[in-house]
Structure formats: structure tokens, C-alpha cells
Design an enzyme around this catalytic site. Sequence first.
Site, short mmCIF file in Angstrom:
data_model
loop_
_atom_site.label_atom_id
_atom_site.label_comp_id
_atom_site.label_asym_id
_atom_site.label_seq_id
_atom_site.Cartn_x
_atom_site.Cartn_y
_atom_site.Cartn_z
N GLU A 222 28.64 42.20 29.94
CA GLU A 222 28.80 42.64 31.41
C GLU A 222 27.63 43.69 31.39
OE1 GLU A 222 31.78 43.98 34.96
OE2 GLU A 222 32.20 43.99 32.87
N CYS B 267 33.51 42.97 36.21
CA CYS B 267 33.81 43.50 37.72
C CYS B 267 32.54 43.17 38.47
CB CYS B 267 34.18 44.72 37.76
SG CYS B 267 35.93 45.22 37.06
N ASN C 98 37.01 36.74 38.20
CA ASN C 98 37.19 37.37 37.05
C ASN C 98 38.50 38.19 36.78
OD1 ASN C 98 36.47 39.28 35.02
ND2 ASN C 98 36.54 40.91 36.42
N GLU C 99 39.22 38.95 37.23
CA GLU C 99 40.34 39.55 36.75
C GLU C 99 41.13 39.66 38.23
OE1 GLU C 99 40.73 43.05 33.51
OE2 GLU C 99 39.93 43.52 35.49
#
Length: 656
Positions: A45, A242, A373-374
Site C-alpha cells: 500500500e 485504504c 477493501n475493508e
Amino acid sequence: MKKSLSALLIFAATCAIGQTKKKYNVQYDEIKADVQPTMWGVFFEDINMGADGGIYAELVKNRSFEFYKPLMGWTIKRDKFNEGDILVVNRKDENTANPRYIRVKANNAVNGSLSLTNEGFRGMGVKKDLGYDFSVMYRQKSPGLKLHTELVDSTGKVIGAGELSPSETGDWKKQSISFKSNATVQKAKLNIWFEGSGEIDLDMISLFPQDTWKGRKGGFRSDMVQLLADMKPGFIRFPGGCIVEGHELSTRYQWKKTIGPIEERQLIINRWNTEFAHRPAPDYFQTFGLGFFEYFQLAEDIGAQPLPILNCGMACQFNTAEVAAIDELDPYVQDALDLIEFANDSTDTKWGKVRAEMGHPKPFNLKMMGVGNENWGPQYVERLKIFTKAIKDKYPDFKLVNSSGTDPDGERFDYLNTTLRGMKADIIDEHYYRRPEWFLQNASRYDNYPRNGSKIFAGEYAAQSDKTVSVDNKNTLQCAIAEAAFMTGLERNADVVNMASYAPLFAHIDGWQWTPDLIWVDNLNSYGTPDYYVQKLFSVNKGTQVVAMTGDGKAIAGTDGIFGSAVVDRKSKELIIKMVNSNASAQNAEISLGGKVKLSKNGVVTVLSADNLNQTNSFQAPKAVSPQDKAIKISGGKVSLAMTPNSFNVIKIKML
């Protein structure tokens, strides 16, 4: 004073005298599960200056003047002020991807009377006798200016120089020169001074070292890529994290804007720019010099399967929780379909042709993708179902990774875990950032998971020495040993867990937002943490099948502070046993080896340990905690192992 490994081993053996040997059994012809090629991987990331200022080797910060402060990173020096001698010009209607450039006017400029200086990403790391490639896009309005480029140290001393004499007029042109540095400097700067009279427009001012990975111009820092290649990862997940979601949808990651000519890639702010008040980074942007093509190429270089993660029409739920309306989701879904075409399809297709034009006619053989993603909640499931149907209808064998949220338990996790299994999800992505104790206590987490149906991706994990999102987190031996213990549980359950990766991957010592991290870098150097060596030892000793390993007839998952798992590698013809001693005292183990295949009477044990539970690695001592090898004997079908306190031990024995 740090003890040597040999001293520790002697100490462990001495302490173990008189102890009752803990007895374990490995039945190496009793296959429990296949180990997937993707079992151990890496997660990249762009956080902690991981891309710009990190693995992407560009030395010039704000090279195209697109930061929200157009001259951020640049300093203008002039002996005499002339109104309009240096202007930032915006051509947004003409070029939306790269609207700004700088215009320089000079009249009889001489050495130092008019110059631009770039500070780099917390300085520029330069090496003695190494070549550097300088390039610039230019457009001359009135010829006559010569550009002198200089690398200067902190005192202003010139340590490398070259010069350009642009001659062409008309549309934008590119010109390059190369020169060497005569000194190694951690925090140099680039100075450009103008000589003569004339008017010139400048854009994409760039400086790259020549020792990039595989010698690719405009490429990656070779030392950072080498650390990844040495791990032999089964996959690389990218680009986050993120940043996939963005603070809001306008700053989400859009892969199509990260491919094609560098000067046509549209820069955006990095969401970590202002995420943490305690670690502000106002100059943190994404230039996308490292874009999706480069990610695919990196995966290919290091022998890893690519695992891209795409936005599912949801921004970060911790920030804005903005979502795209369902009836406006089509462009997001189309991006996913187009990415598969870009990676895999014929050069006769629209996006396959783009891949070929970038220099890679051969497909990248993409097999999987993450949707979101999350993300969590019914809003995620609603959008996920739309993505899943569209992708599976066109590519039925393509695997999708689905999010189980931010935590490994709780209402959000329970809802998603139940719902995704009901949807027959291919792979469920679980994340855990917890204290070391959690990892020790959860080594048996997957022992009772369903053996059929959805598989698990341990997509982000790291033991936190203090607490999650703490500036005091350190990459200690204690954290690494706890992760190793947990990973024996992942390995033992390889029929459930198909993939795993530590996170975050990289951190710049002067530009980090989050700790702990797997690999630390400065402008010139990089080193692996104790956690890195745990990940590497599992990955390079992955094996092909899990075999039975027990203590008192049960899995070795924390009884008496010992953890263990075993695999065989049919390719290298080896039995590989992994054992963790999480105790503060030495432990003596006797491992009985049962099976029909004859074993060598000699083996090797690799030990990761130190005499201080809080020991870390550093730039001054990059291998304070690092693996050490020692020969061992196999006698009577048994191995005697004296495990040092707080140690990770990997035993390798040839199968004859």
C-alpha cells in the site's frame, strides 16, 4: 551486550539439562492438506511513503507542479526580482490530467542569478560514482536559455552536474542528460540554474538513479524490490488498503488513470496526507509513476500472482462513508471487467491493446481480484452482489476476494462472515491488528472452520507492541515470535487458509504514518524487521503439503507455550518442521519422525531469536535479529531440539 547465537544455543542446552523432554510426533507421509502456491505473499500500500519517495525511484518531488501548492518542494532563487520571470501556468481545459507547468523568462541570467531547487522526498539519497538520469519536458517560446543541473549536498557543494541546451521550438519536447555523483549523500538536493536569455516552459522535471531494478529507466529502487524477491512471495496484493477507497469517492484509486505515458497520469492527493494529526504529511501525493502496469510487472518479476483490489463504489467508512448510488454503479463494475481484459485478454481487445502498447503483449494471467477493501455492512453486500454477478457471468472461473470488515470478531464480522458464506464467496479477507497475546491465543483459530466452501485470506495482520494506531508500536522480537506462532496455525489449516500477508509493507524513517511495518527504508538503505524474517522463513519454506504434527495426540497450538506445524516439499524433497518457543526459558523437544520414505541423518535448523524480547533491527544494526543456521542430527528416527527462549525454529531434513 548481545549474545551470539552459539552462546544462546549453549545456554538453551544447559538450561534444558534435567528438564523432561517435551515429546512431539511428525507423521510425514500422513498428508493433511495441500499448500497453495499463494499461501504466503506481500501486501503493498502507498502508505509511509511506500511508493513516491519509496520503491518508486523518482527523486524529484512535485515534478509536474500538480500538488495543491504548485511550488511545494521547490525553492526559487533570484538575484534580482523581475515580475513574471517564473510563473506557474494552468492549462486545465487543454490537459486535465497534467494541467500545470512552469514558465521561466530570463534576461542575461548567469551562474546562480536565477534557479530552481528541489528538496526531494525528505532529501535525495545519492551514491558516489552512480549515474543519474535527468529529464524534462520543455516548450520554447524564445530560444536562448541553457539549463545547468546540479546535485548539491547540505552545504551547497556541487557533487554532480550536467547541462542542457534546448534547441527545438514548437510543441512539447523531452530532453535528457546523465551525470554521475562524486559523493554519497543521504539528503542531497537538485538545483537547476539558468544561463542566457529566453523564455521556456518546463514540466515533468525528473531525476532517477541508474541502479533501478533490472536497470529499467524510471523504475524501482532495486534494494527494496530485492527484499521482496528474496521472500519468494506467492502473491502481491495492491494498491492497498485504504487508498483504494479514498477519503471520499473523488479521491478513490482509479486504475485507468495510472496507466499509459507517465506525463498523462493524473496525480491525486494521498489519503494518508492528513489522516493522522500526530503524523501530518501535507506533501504526500500519488503521482502514479507506480501504476497498475508496473504493479503487474513487479508481480511477474518476483514470481508472484497479482491480486489487485478495486473500489466497489464505497469510500472509506471511517472517513465519509460516501457510497455511489446503485443506479450509478455501472462505471465501477466496468472498471473491474476492463481490468481483467487489460491483464488477460488478446491484443485485439481494447484494453489488451493498451497493455501491448505499454510493452507487454503477453497476458499477465490474472486469476483473482478483491472487490472492496475493508468495507462492511449491508451496503457493501448489496454492491458486492452486483460486482460478483457481472464478473462471474463473463469470467466464471475468476476468483473474488470479499471483505469481512476491519476486525476478526464482533457484530460486523459475524454478519459478513455468515452472509458471505451464504453467497458462496470464493475467498474471505480477514484482518487482525492486535497485541502479541491475541496471536498466541488464536493459533487454533482455524482448526474448527468449515473445511469446504469459502477459503480464508489473512489479508492484513501485524502484532502491535503497544496498541493499534500507536506511534509507539515497534517491530520487536516479541511481536515477530507471536506472529510466527499464529502462522503455524495458518499453515496447519492450509485447506482453509489459502493466502496470508503482513501489513503494512514499507515505511520511510522520515515519512511514516503507521507502525509497525515489515521493511524500513531511508533515502539510501533498507532493512528487514524481525517480522520480515518470520514472513520470509515461512514463505521460502512453504512446502507443498501439510503433514501431521502432534503433541499428546493434539495440534501443537500453545500448550506449554509451544507451537508447531510441518510440511513436506515434493519439489525439493524435504521435510520442514516449524516450531515456536514463546517461553522466557529454554525448552527441550524430542520429535519422533514417522513415515515410509527414508530421511537423511543430517539436517539444518534455522533459528530466529535474541536475548532481549524487545530487540528490534535498525539502520545501525539491521540484522540484530536475523536467522542463523546450525547443523542437527537425526538419530533413531528422532530429532532432539534445544529451543532458545522466545525463538522460531525451522528444521529441514532431506527425504531420500
